[in-house]
Design a protein around this motif. Structure first.
Motif, PDB file in Angstrom:
ATOM      1  N   THR A 112       0.994  -1.370  -0.075  1.00 11.06           N
ATOM      2  CA  THR A 112       0.031   0.099   0.027  1.00 11.06           C
ATOM      3  C   THR A 112       0.809   1.305   0.092  1.00 11.06           C
ATOM      4  O   THR A 112       1.791   1.381   0.833  1.00 11.06           O
ATOM      5  N   GLU A 113       0.467   2.132  -0.686  1.00  7.42           N
ATOM      6  CA  GLU A 113       1.233   3.322  -0.828  1.00  7.42           C
ATOM      7  C   GLU A 113       0.327   4.397  -0.058  1.00  7.42           C
ATOM      8  O   GLU A 113      -0.861   4.695  -0.011  1.00  7.42           O
ATOM      9  N   VAL A 114       1.039   4.975   1.070  1.00 13.28           N
ATOM     10  CA  VAL A 114       0.667   5.841   2.072  1.00 13.28           C
ATOM     11  C   VAL A 114       1.052   6.939   1.961  1.00 13.28           C
ATOM     12  O   VAL A 114       2.149   7.478   2.051  1.00 13.28           O
ATOM     13  N   ARG A 115       0.112   8.025   1.667  1.00  8.87           N
ATOM     14  CA  ARG A 115       0.575   9.559   1.706  1.00  8.87           C
ATOM     15  C   ARG A 115      -0.209  10.660   2.585  1.00  8.87           C
ATOM     16  O   ARG A 115      -1.297  10.210   2.716  1.00  8.87           O
ATOM     17  N   VAL A 116       0.628  11.308   3.006  1.00  7.05           N
ATOM     18  CA  VAL A 116      -0.040  12.366   4.126  1.00  7.05           C
ATOM     19  C   VAL A 116       0.461  13.681   3.774  1.00  7.05           C
ATOM     20  O   VAL A 116       1.500  13.964   3.340  1.00  7.05           O
TER      21      VAL A 116
END
Length: 311
Positions: free
Chosen positions: A233-237
């Protein structure tokens, strides 16, 4: 309100700035053409007003596209629009035939621009009042984690898990209905505390939150998307953060190696460790984990001098 919506205000301000540049350039370079197209070429006073309006447009063009505080300039455009509409109304009342039709057409265009200016100014004002708009820092960080998207979403959605990997947080207390109370690390009497509310929640995909009261103004967004090739999973904040002490506090924190941009990247690395291994991996050299301040005190390795031979 989501982070995407916040960027809408910036894009609108830039678009208005570039529009002002084009309009102001034409009004200064060809005032007679503008006067004729507007139906006011029969008035000396109106023809003289065209380049003055162009100068005003160029002032906005210089301030809006890269401006850190769009609200005052957007409101000044609204004031200018009101003055233009007043002049056009008077011009239409004094003309007949094709000139009146041209004035009315220009009036309709200016009215549409006024609506956009009002919308932009109102949005910019709301950002300023929320404490997370023009004054805040815009932070971004991303990481790929070898865990399913739903699992990561559920872990983050329970905000009481955040202090496990966010080094600046002492505790988070959930209070139901998407609301929680956050407390930062620091001396008990001076540690910042603030209340947070979830404003958008799309299961397995997106969480958006903002501070509602307290000493820290912030707004955050975390998104979860499937990584290509089944790599997890790509997690972007994305964070808008108004640091205590304003720009001075942010500059001082950066000197100490604790800049919020670095904190956000370190937090995501610790998040990856927690969900993939169950704990934050620490080394003997950095027992407290990845902390920018700790690493700022480290020095590069130096070659060991060879001992002198005894003669």
């Amino acid at each position: 309100m989501s982070e995407h919506h916040d960027h809408t205000t910036d894009r609108l301000a830039r678009a208005l700035g570039w529009a002002s540049l084009g309009l102001g350039t034409v009004q200064l370079a060809a005032p007679m053409v503008v006067s004729r197209l507007s139906g006011v070429d029969d008035s000396v006073r109106a023809r003289r007003a065209v380049p003055l309006t162009g100068v005003r447009a160029l002032l906005h063009a210089g301030a809006l596209p890269g401006g850190r505080r769009p609200a005052p300039w957007a409101w000044s455009r609204v004031v200018g629009d009101a003055a233009d509409l007043t002049m056009l109304r008077r011009a239409a009342a004094r003309r007949r035939g094709h000139r009146r039709r041209r004035v009315m057409a220009v009036t309709a265009v200016v009215a549409g621009i006024t609506a956009v200016d009002l919308y932009t100014a109102a949005r910019a004002r709301r950002q300023r009042l929320s404490g997370t708009g023009e004054r805040g820092m815009d932070l971004h960080a991303a990481i790929t984690i070898n865990r399913p998207r739903q699992e990561l979403y559920l872990y983050w959605r329970d905000f009481e898990n955040l202090p496990r990997f966010m080094a600046h947080l002492e505790s988070v207390e959930t209070r139901g209905d998407g609301r929680s109370h956050w407390k930062a690390r620091g001396p008990a009497k001076t540690a910042p505390e603030w209340d947070v509310a979830i404003t958008e929640d799309h299961h397995g995909e997106l969480i958006v939150w903002r501070s509602t009261s307290g000493t820290v103004g912030s707004r955050g967004l975390v998104s979860f998307t499937d990584a290509p090739g089944g790599r997890g999973t790509e997690v972007r904040v994305n964070l808008k953060y108004d640091p205590p002490g304003g720009k001075v506090g942010a500059a001082f924190a950066k000197l100490l190696g604790e800049h919020p941009e670095q904190q956000a990247r370190d937090d995501l690395r610790r998040f990856k460790q927690v969900v993939e291994t169950g704990e934050v991996i620490r080394s003997d050299g950095s027992p407290e984990g990845t902390r920018a301040l700790r690493q700022a005190r480290q020095r590069p390795a130096q070659p060991v001098k060879s001992p002198q031979l005894v003669k």
